[in-house]
Design a protein around this motif. Structure first.
Motif, PDB file in Angstrom:
ATOM      1  N   ASP A 170     -15.633 -12.379 -16.210  1.00  0.00           N
ATOM      2  CA  ASP A 170     -13.766 -12.119 -17.093  1.00  0.00           C
ATOM      3  C   ASP A 170     -13.555 -11.827 -17.853  1.00  0.00           C
ATOM      4  O   ASP A 170     -12.749 -10.816 -18.542  1.00  0.00           O
ATOM      5  CB  ASP A 170     -13.585 -13.455 -16.500  1.00  0.00           C
ATOM      6  N   ASP A 171     -14.746 -12.433 -18.772  1.00  0.00           N
ATOM      7  CA  ASP A 171     -14.556 -12.166 -20.471  1.00  0.00           C
ATOM      8  C   ASP A 171     -14.799 -10.150 -20.327  1.00  0.00           C
ATOM      9  O   ASP A 171     -14.079  -9.814 -21.404  1.00  0.00           O
ATOM     10  CB  ASP A 171     -15.209 -13.211 -21.043  1.00  0.00           C
ATOM     11  N   GLN A 172     -15.679  -9.991 -20.253  1.00  0.00           N
ATOM     12  CA  GLN A 172     -15.704  -8.596 -20.074  1.00  0.00           C
ATOM     13  C   GLN A 172     -14.679  -7.929 -19.931  1.00  0.00           C
ATOM     14  O   GLN A 172     -14.637  -6.575 -20.695  1.00  0.00           O
ATOM     15  CB  GLN A 172     -17.291  -8.437 -19.270  1.00  0.00           C
ATOM     16  N   LYS A 173     -14.162  -7.993 -18.380  1.00  0.00           N
ATOM     17  CA  LYS A 173     -13.379  -7.213 -18.259  1.00  0.00           C
ATOM     18  C   LYS A 173     -12.260  -7.795 -18.942  1.00  0.00           C
ATOM     19  O   LYS A 173     -11.538  -6.477 -18.871  1.00  0.00           O
ATOM     20  CB  LYS A 173     -12.646  -7.856 -16.827  1.00  0.00           C
ATOM     21  N   LEU A 174     -12.036  -9.114 -19.819  1.00  0.00           N
ATOM     22  CA  LEU A 174     -10.656  -8.552 -20.414  1.00  0.00           C
ATOM     23  C   LEU A 174     -10.469  -7.939 -21.249  1.00  0.00           C
ATOM     24  O   LEU A 174     -10.103  -7.164 -22.243  1.00  0.00           O
ATOM     25  CB  LEU A 174     -10.837 -10.494 -21.095  1.00  0.00           C
ATOM     26  N   VAL A 175     -12.265  -8.211 -22.836  1.00  0.00           N
ATOM     27  CA  VAL A 175     -11.805  -6.670 -23.371  1.00  0.00           C
ATOM     28  C   VAL A 175     -12.201  -5.749 -23.472  1.00  0.00           C
ATOM     29  O   VAL A 175     -11.406  -4.948 -23.759  1.00  0.00           O
ATOM     30  CB  VAL A 175     -13.698  -7.207 -24.142  1.00  0.00           C
ATOM     31  N   MET A 176     -12.557  -5.064 -22.060  1.00  0.00           N
ATOM     32  CA  MET A 176     -12.590  -3.540 -21.721  1.00  0.00           C
ATOM     33  C   MET A 176     -10.753  -3.325 -21.501  1.00  0.00           C
ATOM     34  O   MET A 176     -10.197  -2.462 -22.128  1.00  0.00           O
ATOM     35  CB  MET A 176     -13.277  -3.164 -20.517  1.00  0.00           C
ATOM     36  N   LEU A 177     -10.466  -3.812 -21.017  1.00  0.00           N
ATOM     37  CA  LEU A 177      -9.079  -3.742 -20.182  1.00  0.00           C
ATOM     38  C   LEU A 177      -7.974  -4.188 -21.958  1.00  0.00           C
ATOM     39  O   LEU A 177      -7.387  -3.260 -21.949  1.00  0.00           O
ATOM     40  CB  LEU A 177      -7.974  -4.827 -19.485  1.00  0.00           C
ATOM     41  N   GLU A 178      -8.065  -4.766 -22.757  1.00  0.00           N
ATOM     42  CA  GLU A 178      -7.590  -5.023 -23.902  1.00  0.00           C
ATOM     43  C   GLU A 178      -7.619  -3.565 -24.773  1.00  0.00           C
ATOM     44  O   GLU A 178      -6.870  -2.824 -25.500  1.00  0.00           O
ATOM     45  CB  GLU A 178      -8.223  -6.175 -24.726  1.00  0.00           C
ATOM     46  N   THR A 179      -8.960  -3.047 -24.319  1.00  0.00           N
ATOM     47  CA  THR A 179      -8.868  -1.697 -25.277  1.00  0.00           C
ATOM     48  C   THR A 179      -7.936  -0.622 -24.627  1.00  0.00           C
ATOM     49  O   THR A 179      -8.200   0.430 -24.779  1.00  0.00           O
ATOM     50  CB  THR A 179     -10.276  -1.524 -25.007  1.00  0.00           C
ATOM     51  N   VAL A 180      -8.394  -0.669 -23.240  1.00  0.00           N
ATOM     52  CA  VAL A 180      -7.491   0.191 -22.595  1.00  0.00           C
ATOM     53  C   VAL A 180      -6.381   0.399 -23.511  1.00  0.00           C
ATOM     54  O   VAL A 180      -5.604   1.083 -23.094  1.00  0.00           O
ATOM     55  CB  VAL A 180      -7.957   0.116 -21.037  1.00  0.00           C
ATOM     56  N   ASN A 181      -5.466  -1.131 -23.295  1.00  0.00           N
ATOM     57  CA  ASN A 181      -3.847  -1.240 -23.233  1.00  0.00           C
ATOM     58  C   ASN A 181      -3.693  -0.678 -25.089  1.00  0.00           C
ATOM     59  O   ASN A 181      -3.154  -0.258 -25.446  1.00  0.00           O
ATOM     60  CB  ASN A 181      -3.622  -3.076 -23.347  1.00  0.00           C
ATOM     61  N   ALA A 182      -4.768  -1.391 -25.629  1.00  0.00           N
ATOM     62  CA  ALA A 182      -4.472  -0.622 -27.161  1.00  0.00           C
ATOM     63  C   ALA A 182      -4.667   0.701 -26.945  1.00  0.00           C
ATOM     64  O   ALA A 182      -3.942   1.626 -28.036  1.00  0.00           O
ATOM     65  CB  ALA A 182      -5.471  -1.296 -27.815  1.00  0.00           C
ATOM     66  N   ASP A 183      -5.461   1.652 -26.105  1.00  0.00           N
ATOM     67  CA  ASP A 183      -5.996   3.432 -26.573  1.00  0.00           C
ATOM     68  C   ASP A 183      -4.319   4.117 -25.977  1.00  0.00           C
ATOM     69  O   ASP A 183      -3.814   4.241 -26.656  1.00  0.00           O
ATOM     70  CB  ASP A 183      -6.767   3.222 -25.513  1.00  0.00           C
ATOM     71  N   ALA A 184      -4.111   3.165 -25.166  1.00  0.00           N
ATOM     72  CA  ALA A 184      -2.552   3.361 -24.096  1.00  0.00           C
ATOM     73  C   ALA A 184      -1.437   3.320 -25.247  1.00  0.00           C
ATOM     74  O   ALA A 184      -0.772   4.108 -25.410  1.00  0.00           O
ATOM     75  CB  ALA A 184      -2.100   3.076 -23.312  1.00  0.00           C
ATOM     76  N   ASP A 185      -1.193   2.295 -26.579  1.00  0.00           N
ATOM     77  CA  ASP A 185      -0.591   2.117 -26.749  1.00  0.00           C
ATOM     78  C   ASP A 185      -0.833   3.522 -28.372  1.00  0.00           C
ATOM     79  O   ASP A 185       0.388   3.661 -28.695  1.00  0.00           O
ATOM     80  CB  ASP A 185      -0.409   0.961 -28.115  1.00  0.00           C
ATOM     81  N   ARG A 186      -1.599   3.339 -28.737  1.00  0.00           N
ATOM     82  CA  ARG A 186      -2.299   4.384 -29.332  1.00  0.00           C
ATOM     83  C   ARG A 186      -2.056   5.755 -28.953  1.00  0.00           C
ATOM     84  O   ARG A 186      -0.908   6.840 -30.365  1.00  0.00           O
ATOM     85  CB  ARG A 186      -3.439   4.595 -29.396  1.00  0.00           C
ATOM     86  N   VAL A 187      -1.567   6.038 -27.595  1.00  0.00           N
ATOM     87  CA  VAL A 187      -0.911   7.357 -27.414  1.00  0.00           C
ATOM     88  C   VAL A 187       0.136   7.250 -27.199  1.00  0.00           C
ATOM     89  O   VAL A 187       1.253   8.439 -27.237  1.00  0.00           O
ATOM     90  CB  VAL A 187      -1.305   7.608 -25.678  1.00  0.00           C
ATOM     91  N   THR A 188       1.168   6.457 -26.747  1.00  0.00           N
ATOM     92  CA  THR A 188       2.676   6.290 -27.017  1.00  0.00           C
ATOM     93  C   THR A 188       3.173   6.710 -28.482  1.00  0.00           C
ATOM     94  O   THR A 188       3.789   7.192 -28.092  1.00  0.00           O
ATOM     95  CB  THR A 188       2.719   4.693 -26.328  1.00  0.00           C
ATOM     96  N   ARG A 189       2.051   5.970 -29.758  1.00  0.00           N
ATOM     97  CA  ARG A 189       2.254   6.194 -30.617  1.00  0.00           C
ATOM     98  C   ARG A 189       2.977   7.601 -31.016  1.00  0.00           C
ATOM     99  O   ARG A 189       3.417   8.031 -31.457  1.00  0.00           O
ATOM    100  CB  ARG A 189       1.393   5.175 -31.996  1.00  0.00           C
ATOM    101  N   LEU A 190       1.637   8.133 -30.485  1.00  0.00           N
ATOM    102  CA  LEU A 190       0.990   9.265 -31.080  1.00  0.00           C
ATOM    103  C   LEU A 190       2.628  10.094 -30.157  1.00  0.00           C
ATOM    104  O   LEU A 190       3.207  11.420 -31.262  1.00  0.00           O
ATOM    105  CB  LEU A 190       0.307   9.579 -30.354  1.00  0.00           C
ATOM    106  N   ILE A 191       3.074  10.345 -29.540  1.00  0.00           N
ATOM    107  CA  ILE A 191       4.065  10.999 -28.134  1.00  0.00           C
ATOM    108  C   ILE A 191       5.182  10.769 -29.537  1.00  0.00           C
ATOM    109  O   ILE A 191       6.130  11.669 -29.487  1.00  0.00           O
ATOM    110  CB  ILE A 191       3.962  10.208 -27.110  1.00  0.00           C
TER     111      ILE A 191
END
Length: 359
Positions: A170-191
């Motif tokens: 679960d901890d590994q899944k949480l780290v991966m999902l947090e990374t995906v969420n942060a990168d999605a925010d980055r794309v949203t900011r760029l747009i």
């Protein structure tokens, strides 16, 4: 009454436009190509004055050629072509000296379908268009580069989780999902930044005004950064004097303040000081850091697209300060950068006071 209207019509008819007032170069020739008139802008662009051109053939004095070396006047062919033809679309042409210009022509006929009596040639410096095209190419390149990294990350982590979900804790899944969420925010900011750039450049930026308490907005952004992990002592807010009421777009002012404070944290050092004070026509906000500052020779470049203050601390798209300038100017304000009292950079913007008509 009739006399007054007659005088007005006479005044209007007497208002003749001087071709030297036109911003673009203008050359008028007869049907055969002999120059009849040259305006001041054409002389500035080509270095050829009226005395050198009038009476001579346009090929002998201007000699426009396309990129394949073809004689433009011969290609224009005033004797041939359809009798309904009245214009030649703008084309990039070169002079013998290698200067590139955008040239168009208007074929003036005695009547529709009749013979050509004269040719009106307009010319513009192609440098501005070339700079715009380079800017757009840089924008596409930057956007592609900035999008590639987060999207690759999102795709990689998502594919890994889908293929090997049961193998991770679960901890590994949480780290991966947090990374995906942060990168999605980055794309949203760029747009969002790209949309802002588009609206600023096209003049379609809308300002929705309301009463805004600038010190309160600054404090809210500081509180948010502290909650995200920044040391509380990193920021200092100073309010000098009694501030007038300001009607601003709260979301856009928040964007300006957040961007300037992020810039001070990323590129500066020490305490970030935000000073809010009244001026004779509104409010001045200064954001100062204690870093190396910005050399005077770069002060005019920091608000351009893709400017990054420090190559060693490269980050972001380089669009932030360009957007900040556009947002401030849309409010009727100004922004500048200079050396701060403690040696770092000081970004200072001013916004006017006053109640809008709808209020």
């Amino acid at each position: 009454m009739h006399g007054e209207h007659t005088d007005e019509r006479s005044a209007d008819s007497a208002c003749v436009i001087d071709v030297d007032d036109l911003p673009d170069g203008l050359v008028v020739t007869d049907r055969d190509g002999h120059v009849l008139s040259v305006n001041r802008a054409a002389t500035r662009l080509t270095g050829i004055g009226r005395d050198q051109a009038v009476g001579r053939h346009v090929r002998d004095v201007f000699s426009f050629r396309d990129h394949d070396g073809r004689d433009w006047w011969k290609w224009l062919d005033t004797y041939g072509g359809l009798s309904t033809r009245t214009r030649q679309p703008e084309l990039p042409l070169r002079t013998p000296g290698g200067q590139e210009m955008l040239v168009a022509a208007r074929l003036v006929r005695r009547h529709r379908g009749g013979e050509i009596t004269r040719v009106v040639i307009t010319m513009r410096d192609a440098g501005a268009r070339a700079r715009l095209e380079r800017s757009r190419a840089d924008l596409v390149s930057t956007v592609a580069h900035e999008l590639r990294s987060p999207l690759t990350s999102v795709k990689g982590f998502t594919a890994t989780l889908l293929a090997k979900w049961t193998r991770f804790t679960d901890d590994q899944k949480l780290v991966m999902l947090e990374t995906v969420n942060a990168d999605a925010d980055r794309v949203t900011r760029l747009i969002t930044e790209l949309l802002d750039v588009s609206r600023i450049e096209s003049g379609r930026l809308e300002i929705h005004r309301q009463v805004v308490d600038i010190p309160a907005r600054v404090q809210k952004i500081i509180d948010g950064r502290v909650a995200a992990g920044e040391p509380e002592g990193r920021f200092l807010l100073r309010v000098l004097g009694e501030l007038p009421e300001t009607w601003l777009d709260q979301d856009k002012i928040d964007q300006v303040l957040a961007n300037l404070m992020e810039n001070a944290v990323r590129h500066g050092r020490g305490t970030v000081t935000i000073v809010v004070e009244p001026n004779q026509w509104g409010v001045t906000v200064s954001v100062r850091d204690q870093g190396e500052g910005i050399p005077p020779e770069l002060a005019t470049r920091v608000f351009r697209q893709f400017w990054r203050g420090n190559a060693r601390r490269r980050g972001g798209t380089g669009l932030g300060l360009f957007i900040v300038k556009g947002l401030i100017e849309a409010h009727g304000g100004t922004i500048s950068v200079q050396r701060g009292p403690e040696g770092g950079a000081e970004f200072r913007f001013m916004v006017p006071t006053g109640t809008p008509d709808f209020a």
